[in-house]
Design an enzyme around this catalytic site. Structure first.
Site, PDB file in Angstrom:
ATOM      1  N   ASN A   1      46.516 -10.007  25.770  1.00 33.59           N
ATOM      2  CA  ASN A   1      47.426 -10.730  25.586  1.00 33.59           C
ATOM      3  C   ASN A   1      47.292 -11.836  24.450  1.00 33.59           C
ATOM      4  O   ASN A   1      48.308 -12.147  23.957  1.00 33.59           O
ATOM      5  CB  ASN A   1      48.132 -11.146  26.749  1.00 33.59           C
ATOM      6  CG  ASN A   1      48.701 -10.312  27.781  1.00 33.59           C
ATOM      7  OD1 ASN A   1      48.797 -10.354  29.008  1.00 33.59           O
ATOM      8  ND2 ASN A   1      49.099  -9.164  27.323  1.00 33.59           N
TER       9      ASN A   1
ATOM     10  N   ASP B   1      54.745  -7.444  35.307  1.00 35.66           N
ATOM     11  CA  ASP B   1      55.125  -6.850  34.048  1.00 35.66           C
ATOM     12  C   ASP B   1      56.796  -6.647  33.914  1.00 35.66           C
ATOM     13  O   ASP B   1      57.252  -6.264  34.749  1.00 35.66           O
ATOM     14  CB  ASP B   1      54.394  -5.293  33.712  1.00 35.66           C
ATOM     15  CG  ASP B   1      54.569  -4.726  32.211  1.00 35.66           C
ATOM     16  OD1 ASP B   1      54.741  -5.710  31.468  1.00 35.66           O
ATOM     17  OD2 ASP B   1      54.322  -3.808  31.856  1.00 35.66           O
TER      18      ASP B   1
HETATM   19  C1  IPE Z   1      49.557  -6.227  31.708  1.00 37.21           C
HETATM   20  O1  IPE Z   1      50.781  -6.208  30.936  1.00 37.21           O
HETATM   21  C2  IPE Z   1      49.089  -7.630  31.558  1.00 37.21           C
HETATM   22  C3  IPE Z   1      49.873  -8.748  32.470  1.00 37.21           C
HETATM   23  C4  IPE Z   1      50.733  -8.344  33.412  1.00 37.21           C
HETATM   24  C5  IPE Z   1      49.503 -10.074  32.617  1.00 37.21           C
HETATM   25  P1  IPE Z   1      50.978  -5.906  29.515  1.00 37.21           P
HETATM   26  O2  IPE Z   1      52.416  -5.823  29.393  1.00 37.21           O
HETATM   27  O3  IPE Z   1      50.074  -6.506  28.678  1.00 37.21           O
HETATM   28  O4  IPE Z   1      50.206  -4.452  29.478  1.00 37.21           O
HETATM   29  P2  IPE Z   1      50.556  -3.202  28.496  1.00 37.21           P
HETATM   30  O5  IPE Z   1      50.407  -3.633  27.037  1.00 37.21           O
HETATM   31  O6  IPE Z   1      51.997  -2.550  28.697  1.00 37.21           O
HETATM   32  O7  IPE Z   1      49.445  -1.971  29.048  1.00 37.21           O
HETATM   33  C1  IPE Z   2      54.665  -9.628  31.550  1.00 39.58           C
HETATM   34  O1  IPE Z   2      55.736  -9.392  30.814  1.00 39.58           O
HETATM   35  C2  IPE Z   2      54.053 -10.954  31.298  1.00 39.58           C
HETATM   36  C3  IPE Z   2      52.667 -11.010  30.459  1.00 39.58           C
HETATM   37  C4  IPE Z   2      52.108  -9.828  30.094  1.00 39.58           C
HETATM   38  C5  IPE Z   2      52.386 -12.126  30.193  1.00 39.58           C
HETATM   39  P1  IPE Z   2      55.703  -8.833  29.456  1.00 39.58           P
HETATM   40  O2  IPE Z   2      55.795  -9.924  28.538  1.00 39.58           O
HETATM   41  O3  IPE Z   2      54.464  -7.766  29.178  1.00 39.58           O
HETATM   42  O4  IPE Z   2      57.107  -7.784  29.170  1.00 39.58           O
HETATM   43  P2  IPE Z   2      57.261  -6.453  28.565  1.00 39.58           P
HETATM   44  O5  IPE Z   2      56.248  -5.631  29.048  1.00 39.58           O
HETATM   45  O6  IPE Z   2      57.292  -6.800  27.002  1.00 39.58           O
HETATM   46  O7  IPE Z   2      58.681  -6.212  29.071  1.00 39.58           O
HETATM   47 MG    MG Z   3      54.332  -5.881  29.544  1.00 38.97          MG
END
Ligand code: IPE
Ligand code: IPE
Ligand code: MG
Length: 243
Positions: A69, A21
């Protein structure tokens, strides 16, 4: 379900799972697009696979895209899927080099055809490797996975192949997509969040949880070593009283 020896303290995990994340926040900090954050995140994946070799971790599971997502903007989803395809093209020699089998959990059928095809080719090519397993969770949600297992079990009961009395934790485990994997020993989440976000809910029952404030693209050798050091200090009790 993993075989564990509750009398020993944890050393290195056999199965490491990571919620990758913070790509978006990493990019925003630098005035870059979210896609550029994901691109930098892909480099962190390569470093992590190398570190698993170094620490002799056989099973690595990476949460790359959740069922939730799909609610992101179409442009970000398209960039992620494109990046995934490029990643496989560029990095699949690593599977050969380390004799790692690629496994996907999640709704692979929802992925764009081009991405799916690349994944299927890499899965087929690496199917006979047995030194390690790299599992990538794509369009994965644990509740979705458990729902699928419940449906499959219900169908077997209807078909007379299974008795309700014979449904057990073991049969449920066997109907999850992770049936051939031990439970994760350690779950790492980057970017400081302290939640599972629908990742391996069943399998994580006794996993150690480690959260680091580093954004995923910054997760490098030092971060990996720090997580391993912390894991080795944990005492896993599995509900028992240790002497
Ligand atoms: C969790 O991250 C899913 C992945 C790392 C693929 P998100 O960024 O989607 O999770 P939330 O929304 O902060 O819970
Ligand atoms: C994790 O990074 C990757 C996926 C969930 C695909 P994020 O895209 O969730 O990054 P933040 O949480 O917005 O920083
Ligand atoms: Mg995230």
């Amino acid at each position: 379900m993993s075989d564990h020896d509750p009398t020993s303290s944890a050393s290195t995990p056999q199965h490491l799972a990571i919620i990758m994340d913070g790509n978006g926040r990493w990019a925003r900090q630098r005035g870059l697009s979210r896609s550029e954050g994901h691109r930098a995140g892909a480099d962190a994946v390569v470093r992590t696979i190398e570190n698993c070799q170094k620490y002799k971790i056989k099973y690595l599971t990476l949460y790359a895209f959740s069922t939730e997502n799909w609610k992101r903007p179409a442009s970000e989803i398209a960039a992620l899927m494109q990046l995934l395809g490029e990643f496989i093209d560029k990095q699949s020699p690593m599977l050969d080099k380390y004799r790692i089998r690629l496994k996907i959990i999640g709704e692979m059928e929802r992925l764009p055809a081009a991405t799916r095809q690349k994944l299927q080719e890499a899965i087929a090519r690496s199917a006979h490797y047995d030194a390690g397993v790299l599992t990538v969770a794509l369009s994965y949600g644990s509740r979705n996975e458990i729902t699928g297992a419940v449906k499959a079990l219900a169908q077997k009961v209807l078909d007379g192949q299974l008795k309700v009395a014979d449904i057990s934790e073991k049969t449920i485990h066997e109907h999850l997509q992770t049936a051939d994997l031990p439970d994760p020993d350690l779950i790492i989440r980057s970017a400081g969040e302290q939640r599972l976000s629908n990742f391996l809910l069943w399998q994580a029952s006794y996993a150690e949880f480690y959260s680091t404030t580093a954004f995923w693209p910054d997760f490098g050798d030092d971060e990996f070593a720090a997580a391993m050091a912390e894991y080795s200090r944990r005492q896993r009790r599995f509900g028992e009283v240790l002497s």
